[in-house]
Design a protein around this motif. Structure first.
Motif, PDB file in Angstrom:
ATOM      1  N   SER A 137     -45.368  23.469  -8.153  1.00 25.62           N
ATOM      2  CA  SER A 137     -46.778  23.889  -7.977  1.00 25.62           C
ATOM      3  C   SER A 137     -46.868  25.137  -8.786  1.00 25.62           C
ATOM      4  N   GLY A 138     -48.168  25.304  -9.233  1.00 27.06           N
ATOM      5  CA  GLY A 138     -48.555  26.280 -10.164  1.00 27.06           C
ATOM      6  C   GLY A 138     -47.859  26.124 -11.580  1.00 27.06           C
ATOM      7  N   TYR A 139     -47.991  24.967 -11.901  1.00 23.58           N
ATOM      8  CA  TYR A 139     -47.104  24.564 -13.152  1.00 23.58           C
ATOM      9  C   TYR A 139     -47.918  25.049 -14.236  1.00 23.58           C
ATOM     10  N   ASP A 140     -49.029  25.229 -14.228  1.00 18.64           N
ATOM     11  CA  ASP A 140     -50.022  25.911 -15.538  1.00 18.64           C
ATOM     12  C   ASP A 140     -49.327  27.427 -15.718  1.00 18.64           C
ATOM     13  N   ALA A 162     -44.836  29.549 -11.080  1.00 17.72           N
ATOM     14  CA  ALA A 162     -44.438  28.069 -10.652  1.00 17.72           C
ATOM     15  C   ALA A 162     -43.215  28.150  -9.859  1.00 17.72           C
ATOM     16  N   LYS A 163     -43.407  27.047  -8.736  1.00 15.11           N
ATOM     17  CA  LYS A 163     -42.447  26.907  -7.497  1.00 15.11           C
ATOM     18  C   LYS A 163     -42.411  25.515  -7.302  1.00 15.11           C
ATOM     19  N   LEU A 164     -40.849  25.354  -7.542  1.00 17.73           N
ATOM     20  CA  LEU A 164     -40.374  23.900  -7.222  1.00 17.73           C
ATOM     21  C   LEU A 164     -40.552  23.563  -5.856  1.00 17.73           C
ATOM     22  N   VAL A 173     -39.336  29.007 -10.167  1.00 20.75           N
ATOM     23  CA  VAL A 173     -38.885  28.348 -11.323  1.00 20.75           C
ATOM     24  C   VAL A 173     -39.511  28.896 -12.883  1.00 20.75           C
ATOM     25  N   SER A 174     -38.750  28.824 -13.721  1.00 18.99           N
ATOM     26  CA  SER A 174     -39.208  28.866 -15.161  1.00 18.99           C
ATOM     27  C   SER A 174     -38.547  27.998 -16.032  1.00 18.99           C
TER      28      SER A 174
END
Length: 149
Positions: free
Chosen positions: A40-43, A54-56, A62-63
């Motif tokens: 989520s929050g991939y952008d 971003a969160k797996l 994550v980064s």
């Protein structure tokens, strides 16, 4: 000479199977960190920064760097599984690294530049569990002479 006697088969050694399994898990989760929807929050995925939102699975921060570290640990696990000695070293040393990372995540300010990996509280607990599990596998699984293989 069979592949088992050359040390390329993991079928006869529990520690080699464990290192391979751990490596494959790291490869899968490292790759999933690059999948929109799973992450989520991939952008907002940054290369390396506490500002990467971003969160797996919507839980683990994550980064790009964090995902690459998981992929590298996965490759190391797969390669180390070729011999019992290397597999055991991978599990123990890798586990100690993850334990150190969990301590690092607890002592730093998660909103500071020191959190470059980045990690959050869920990551810290996951890294702690991974560290304990890997060290336990590395030290607890029987040596080939003990296992009869």
């Amino acid at each position: 000479m069979s592949s088992a006697s050359r040390g390329t088969s993991v079928s006869g050694s529990p520690v080699r199977r464990a290192a391979l399994l751990v490596g494959v898990v790291f490869l899968v989760f490292g790759a999933l960190g690059f999948v929109p929807g799973v992450t989520s929050g991939y952008d907002s995925l940054a290369f390396a920064s506490h500002e990467s939102d971003a969160k797996l699975f919507g839980l683990f921060q994550v980064s790009v760097l964090h995902n690459i570290v998981h992929l590298l640990f996965g490759v190391a696990g797969a390669v180390s599984a070729r011999t019992a000695v290397n597999a055991r070293a991978y599990l123990v040393v890798g586990g100690l690294i993850y334990l150190a990372l969990s301590v690092y995540g607890v002592i730093i300010d998660l909103d500071s530049a020191a959190n470059f990996v980045p990690v959050n509280t869920a990551d810290n607990w996951l890294h702690f569990g991974l560290g304990i599990g890997m060290v336990a596998l590395g030290l607890g699984l029987p040596r080939p002479a003990d296992a009869g293989a």
